[in-house]
Design an enzyme around this catalytic site. Sequence first.
Site, PDB file in Angstrom:
ATOM      1  N   HIS A  85     -20.288  35.406  70.680  1.00  0.00           N
ATOM      2  CA  HIS A  85     -21.599  34.854  70.304  1.00  0.00           C
ATOM      3  C   HIS A  85     -22.502  34.670  71.518  1.00  0.00           C
ATOM      4  CE1 HIS A  85     -19.870  30.697  70.990  1.00  0.00           C
ATOM      5  NE2 HIS A  85     -21.110  30.456  71.364  1.00  0.00           N
ATOM      6  N   ASP A 221     -13.704  35.466  69.075  1.00  0.00           N
ATOM      7  CA  ASP A 221     -15.029  35.256  69.682  1.00  0.00           C
ATOM      8  C   ASP A 221     -15.058  35.641  71.175  1.00  0.00           C
ATOM      9  OD1 ASP A 221     -17.598  34.443  70.174  1.00  0.00           O
ATOM     10  OD2 ASP A 221     -17.402  32.527  69.143  1.00  0.00           O
ATOM     11  N   SER A 651     -19.308  27.322  75.850  1.00  0.00           N
ATOM     12  CA  SER A 651     -18.900  28.553  75.185  1.00  0.00           C
ATOM     13  C   SER A 651     -18.575  29.613  76.206  1.00  0.00           C
ATOM     14  CB  SER A 651     -20.013  29.063  74.289  1.00  0.00           C
ATOM     15  OG  SER A 651     -19.898  28.477  73.048  1.00  0.00           O
TER      16      SER A 651
HETATM   17  N1  ARG Z   1     -20.617  26.745  67.106  1.00  0.00           N
HETATM   18  C1  ARG Z   1     -20.469  27.597  68.240  1.00  0.00           C
HETATM   19  C2  ARG Z   1     -21.408  27.105  69.348  1.00  0.00           C
HETATM   20  O1  ARG Z   1     -22.139  26.209  69.277  1.00  0.00           O
HETATM   21  C3  ARG Z   1     -20.603  29.041  67.917  1.00  0.00           C
HETATM   22  C4  ARG Z   1     -21.961  29.506  67.505  1.00  0.00           C
HETATM   23  C5  ARG Z   1     -22.116  30.947  67.142  1.00  0.00           C
HETATM   24  N2  ARG Z   1     -21.511  31.297  65.875  1.00  0.00           N
HETATM   25  C6  ARG Z   1     -22.144  31.281  64.678  1.00  0.00           C
HETATM   26  N3  ARG Z   1     -21.493  31.615  63.613  1.00  0.00           N
HETATM   27  N4  ARG Z   1     -23.411  30.931  64.525  1.00  0.00           N
HETATM   28  O2  ARG Z   1     -22.288  27.588  69.896  1.00  0.00           O
HETATM   29  N1  GLU Z   2     -20.305  27.238  70.643  1.00  0.00           N
HETATM   30  C1  GLU Z   2     -20.779  26.342  71.656  1.00  0.00           C
HETATM   31  C2  GLU Z   2     -21.568  27.066  72.752  1.00  0.00           C
HETATM   32  O1  GLU Z   2     -22.225  28.035  72.503  1.00  0.00           O
HETATM   33  C3  GLU Z   2     -19.641  25.572  72.190  1.00  0.00           C
HETATM   34  C4  GLU Z   2     -19.220  24.654  71.162  1.00  0.00           C
HETATM   35  C5  GLU Z   2     -19.612  23.252  71.461  1.00  0.00           C
HETATM   36  O2  GLU Z   2     -20.773  22.870  71.273  1.00  0.00           O
HETATM   37  O3  GLU Z   2     -18.704  22.571  71.884  1.00  0.00           O
HETATM   38  O4  GLU Z   2     -21.643  26.614  73.865  1.00  0.00           O
END
Ligand code: ARG
Ligand code: GLU
Length: 716
Positions: A85, A221, A651
Amino acid sequence: MKRILLLFVSVFILAGASFAKEGMWLPILLQILNEKEMQEMGLELTAEDIYSVNHSSLKDAVLIFGGGCTGEVVSNEGLLFTNYHCGYGSIQRQSSIDHDYLTDGFWAMNKGEEIPCPGLTVSFLIEMRDVTEAMLSEINDNMTQAEREDRIRINSKKLTEEAMADNHYKAEVEEFYYGNKYYIFIYEIFNDIRLVGAPPSNIGKFGGDTDNWMWPRHTGDFSVFRIYAGSDNKPAVYSPENKPFQPRKFLEISIAGVKENDFTFVFGYPGSTNEYLPAPAVECITEIENPISIDIREKKLDVMNAYSEQSPLIRLQYANKIAGIANGWKKWIGESLGIERVNGAEVKREYEKGFQQWATGTEYENILPTLYQSYKNIKPFRAAYRYFAEAGLGIEAVTMARKFAKLVSLSKETPQDTEAIEKQIASLKSAAKTFFKDYHRPIDEELCPILLKTYYDNTSAELMPDFFAKIEVKYKGDFTAYAGDIFAKSMFCDEAKLNAFLDSYKPNKYKKILDDPMYVIYNSVFDNYIDNVYPHIKKYQAEIDSTMRFYMKGQIEYDKEKTFYPDANFTLRVTYGNVDGFKPQDGVTYNYFTTLDGIMEKENPDIYDYVVEDKLKELYNNRDFGPYADKSDGKIHTCFIATNHTTGGNSGSPVLNGKGQLIGLNFDRNWQGTMSDIMYDPDRCRNITLDIRYCLFIIDKFAGATHLIQELTINN
Ligand code: ARG
Ligand code: GLU
C-alpha cells in the site's frame, strides 16, 4: 556528554523505572532508557548496534519511503522492501488498462526491466542531535506564542543552514514534548527509485478495505523497489547510467519464524500521536472531528464503490482514492469506539483531578482551566475545518479548479511575466492530464450535491461560504439541480474543454476562470475558511500550543512513576514488545498468527477483495512451499501480531527479532487498537506484521523472481 544526557533524562523522562509496552522511543536515548529492558525481553544486540553515528548500524538500513511510509534495504545493491500500500500510488501511476500492474502484479526479471518512478524519493537518517539549548536561545517565558514561534523559526533556520553548509544532506529541526525539547535530523535523500516487483492486488491488498485494520488478516502487503545512485554512490537524478546504491547497512532476513511471546522490535517512522491531551481534546476528536469525517467519507465511499463495481476502468481510476478515503474512515470509527469503550475522556478527567490537586498553589495551577476553555472555544472551528476540507474541497472538479489560482494571479499582474505564465500553463496541462486519467465525471456529479448539502446543513450562518446563497435563492435549495447546471457549464470537469482553454490561453481570459462555477465554489469556501475560520483556529491553537508546553512539563513533574516518550512526529523511533494474541470480546480469543489456510477459507471468486489466483491455489494444493513453511506446523504463515506500539507512517517498517534480523514488515494495527494514537491499551493494541516467509514465498514460488531471493541474505 553522557552526564548531561543522564541529567536531562533523570529530570525529564526517567521519573521512575516502570516500563509499559507502550512507547515510541528515540534511537539516540535507547541506551539510557531502553537497552536493559530490551535485553531482558530478548534483544541480543546493544543499543549501539541499533543506532550509532560512528559505525554502521541498523538505522542505516531503515528509510523513509516517499512522503509517509517506512522501508528497509535488504541487499547490498540497494534493494528495498516496503508495503504494497506504500508503493501503491507508484504502481498505479505506471499502470494502464494494457499494463495493469495492479491486477497482474509486476516483476522486473532483470535490472533493465525496473521502472523509474519520477517523484518518488527515499531518505536515510545520517544523524540526529539534541539542539534544545540552541533552539531555546533568546527565548523566555514572557514572550507571546507568536514571538516564540518567530524566534524558533530563526533558530531552526540557522541550525539547519549550518548543518547543510558543506554537504548534500537535508537537515530538519523537530520539536518534541510540545516544544520542551528539540532535535536536528540530517537526511540523505535519493531520487532515482525504481519499481522492481509487486504482487497482484489480490495478494498485496487481499481482503481490501473489508479486512483493512482487521485481525485476523491475510494481506501480502509488500512491494519491492531499488535505489539508484550516481557513480560516486551519492544521490543523483534519474539517468540510465546510475548504479544500484550500495548501502552502509542492509538487513539480514530470518525465516526461523516467530512463537508466542517472542521479543520483536519495530524500527521506523511513526507519523503522529497525541498521548498527553486533556479530556476536552479527546472529546473534540471522538465526538466532533471523527464523526464529521466519518459521515462525509461514508457518503463518498457509497458512490465511488457503486461505480467501481460497474467497470474495471473506473475501479482502476478510483482504487487509490478509495483506499485513502476508506483508510481514515475506518480508523476513526475504531478509534472513537476504542476510546469510548475504556471511557477515555473519563480516565483523563480522573487523572486531571490528581494533577489539579498537585498543581494547586504552583505555576501549573491554571493550566487545565485554560486548556478546557481553549478547547471549548476552538471546537466549532475545528468542526468547520472538517466540513471545508472533506466536503468543500471534496468535489474533485473543485480541486482541479483550485490549481488555477496561480494562473489567475499571474495573469492579473502588470507588467505580466510571460515566461512564468507559459510555465504555469505547461504545468496545468500536465496536471490536467494526470487528473483526467483518473476522473469519472458521473461520480463527481453525483457526489457534489450530497457533499454540499451536508456542508450546508451543518454550518451556522456566520461560517457559511457565500456561494450557498445562490443555491438558496436561485435554486430554492435544490442542490441536485444546481449540480446539474454547474457540471454542464464548467470546464474543470471536461477534459476537452479545459485543454481547448489552455491551448488558446491569453492572460486577458483569466475572467473565464473566475466565472467558472467550480472556481467560484473553490474561491468561496477558501475565502470563507481564511476569513472566518482560520483566524480563530490560529488564535486558539496558539493558546493550546503554549499551554500544552507547560502541561507536558507539568505532567512529567507530577507523574514521577511514568517514563514519558515523546509523541510521534515522523522521526525515527524504536518500539518493542512481544508476539501476542488478544481477546477482542468476551469469550473470543484471537491467535497471534494466520496462515495460507485462511486465504483459502476467505476465497470468494465473486467478491473482488477475496479472489485467489489459480497459481496460489496450485502452490497451496501441492504444498509447494519451498523453505518458507513453518517448521512446527508445515504451513505458510501469512501475518502475526505483537504488542509493538505503532502508528501510521510505520507502514513498511522492519519488524526485527532479538538478533536484529528481519522477520516481517509492519503494515497495520487491529481495529480495536487504533485508539493507541490517543491512549494505549496493552490488552488490545497490536501491530500487524506481514510474516517475511509469506513475502519470500510469493517472490520465489509465486512470481518466480528467484534472482531477487539470491540477492538477499537469508538465515534459517
Ligand atoms: N490501514 C493500513 C494503514 O493505515 C493500510 C492502508 C492501506 N490499505 C487499504 N486497504 N486501504 O495505512
Ligand atoms: N497502515 C499504516 C501506515 O500506512 C500503519 C498502520 C497504523 O496506523 O498503525 O502507516
